[in-house]
Design a protein around this motif. Sequence first.
Motif, PDB file in Angstrom:
ATOM      1  N   ASN A 147       2.784   6.768   7.988  1.00  0.00           N
ATOM      2  CA  ASN A 147       2.070   6.281   9.169  1.00  0.00           C
ATOM      3  C   ASN A 147       0.713   5.688   8.838  1.00  0.00           C
ATOM      4  O   ASN A 147      -0.141   5.584   9.719  1.00  0.00           O
ATOM      5  N   THR A 148       0.495   5.310   7.574  1.00  0.00           N
ATOM      6  CA  THR A 148      -0.796   4.719   7.223  1.00  0.00           C
ATOM      7  C   THR A 148      -1.025   3.457   8.041  1.00  0.00           C
ATOM      8  O   THR A 148      -0.127   2.626   8.149  1.00  0.00           O
TER       9      THR A 148
ATOM     10  N   GLN B 261       1.058   4.247  -2.740  1.00  0.00           N
ATOM     11  CA  GLN B 261       0.728   5.632  -2.382  1.00  0.00           C
ATOM     12  C   GLN B 261       1.865   6.589  -2.731  1.00  0.00           C
ATOM     13  O   GLN B 261       1.636   7.697  -3.232  1.00  0.00           O
TER      14      GLN B 261
ATOM     15  N   LYS C 223       2.201  11.300   6.408  1.00  0.00           N
ATOM     16  CA  LYS C 223       0.911  10.632   6.541  1.00  0.00           C
ATOM     17  C   LYS C 223       0.963   9.254   5.879  1.00  0.00           C
ATOM     18  O   LYS C 223       0.457   8.276   6.427  1.00  0.00           O
ATOM     19  N   ILE C 224       1.607   9.199   4.697  1.00  0.00           N
ATOM     20  CA  ILE C 224       1.742   7.900   4.016  1.00  0.00           C
ATOM     21  C   ILE C 224       2.553   6.951   4.879  1.00  0.00           C
ATOM     22  O   ILE C 224       2.229   5.772   5.030  1.00  0.00           O
TER      23      ILE C 224
ATOM     24  N   LYS D 172       2.392  15.193   3.649  1.00  0.00           N
ATOM     25  CA  LYS D 172       1.737  14.100   2.911  1.00  0.00           C
ATOM     26  C   LYS D 172       2.542  12.818   3.051  1.00  0.00           C
ATOM     27  O   LYS D 172       1.989  11.739   3.283  1.00  0.00           O
TER      28      LYS D 172
ATOM     29  N   LYS E 185      -2.137  -0.278   8.987  1.00  0.00           N
ATOM     30  CA  LYS E 185      -2.247  -1.513   8.220  1.00  0.00           C
ATOM     31  C   LYS E 185      -3.636  -2.109   8.426  1.00  0.00           C
ATOM     32  O   LYS E 185      -4.449  -1.557   9.155  1.00  0.00           O
TER      33      LYS E 185
ATOM     34  N   ASP F 106       0.835  -1.200   0.000  1.00  0.00           N
ATOM     35  CA  ASP F 106       0.000   0.000   0.000  1.00  0.00           C
ATOM     36  C   ASP F 106       0.870   1.250   0.000  1.00  0.00           C
ATOM     37  O   ASP F 106       0.613   2.205  -0.742  1.00  0.00           O
ATOM     38  N   LYS F 107       1.948   1.255   0.817  1.00  0.00           N
ATOM     39  CA  LYS F 107       2.815   2.430   0.868  1.00  0.00           C
ATOM     40  C   LYS F 107       3.518   2.652  -0.459  1.00  0.00           C
ATOM     41  O   LYS F 107       3.648   3.784  -0.921  1.00  0.00           O
TER      42      LYS F 107
END
Lengths: 256, 150
Positions: free
Chosen positions: A108-109, A81, A105-106, A102, A111, A77-78
């Motif tokens: 620390n998305t 992104q 934030k990515i 931004k 899981k 996912d990272k």
Amino acid sequence: MLKNEVLQIALYSGEIMLKSGAETYRVEDIIDRMCKSKELHEVSSFVTPTGLFVSDNKTRESTSIIKRVKNRKIDLDKISQVNNFARSFVKSEIPYEEAMNKLKKIDNTPKFHPALTLILIGLAAAFFTLLSGGKPLDFIATFFVSIISIIVFWSIDRLSDTQFLSTTASAAVISLCSVISSKIGLVTSFDMIIVGAVMPLVPGVALTNGIRDLISGDIISGISRVFEAVMIAVSIAVGVGLVLGFWTGVLGGSLI
Amino acid sequence: MIFKQFLFSFISTVGFSVFFNAPRSSVPYAGFTGGFGWIAYYILKSAGYIAPLASLAGAIVVGTLGELFARIDKKPVTAFVVPGIIPLVPGYGLYLTMIGLLNNDYTSAIQIGNETILTGGAIAMGIIIVSSMAKIFKSQKIVALNSIKK
């Protein structure tokens, strides 16, 4: 935007991708494209699995930044992104603070929920047992054995930085549980359980990415990734082999 | 029978893509990638071809579907290929190699180990063939577009 700010943003993007297990060429490509879009044409980047180097060589006061990456965990996912972020960064003007926020934030998305991950990884391992030719009872046993092994893996992984320790311990737990479940007569043979439950630990992705790096010419990254995969495979074999060897050698069981 | 195999590998791949924290929208696509890759492997394997060749075909299917879904779902190819190759990884071969070494049965350990390494290489080759072909097609398309514009 200042030269240093562009380099910082590009380096941070590359760091997140590398930490999430992206291929070397993809990280270098992203850094180069982000810098070139902001008029830094002489930038070179050099990426290895354990660190990144980005350097702008145009003027006399050339700048270079180095970032060390300690642990890598696959997080698709990272990667995706950051890929999207880089695309929008190249196309438009994003101020420094906004871009860094931004990226943070990515980074620390959250899981997937751990419980959901555990159940799905148990199912995945159990269906892998069926694919390799296991029986329905093996399926049920693999489901629980792999969940236990992943819990062991996660809890040791939190305490220690070396991946090999958690892999060996987790593999040992897998073969111990399989031997016990065949000893008490739950299943007839334990090899299918071990094969399925070990799958989440097997370094298939590291090996494939390593060979890809080697073929595309990133020799240092390629060799280190392939060797990392070999080391993980050896630590799985040590964990499984220790328990099985103890069982046959000391307790007099048989392997088939 | 084939449908059962597809279902097993589909669920297996979906589980692994959650384990690798794939983007939510690409999880079902990843499942299809892994499922069809395994079917290609399974058909060739049960037709009597050797495992490395069957894995090469499976990896080519995985790579092609990955490129296709990357364009549909607007995500990098890795998000589909990384979970998609998992069913093809020769886990049982690795296990048998280790058992052979434990039993001092070096003949079968070398024999199976060799096939396992070849299978691993074949998977990587399949992925690389597809991704370099995709790159070539893309650059050719850009060249063609530019020549039309001129």
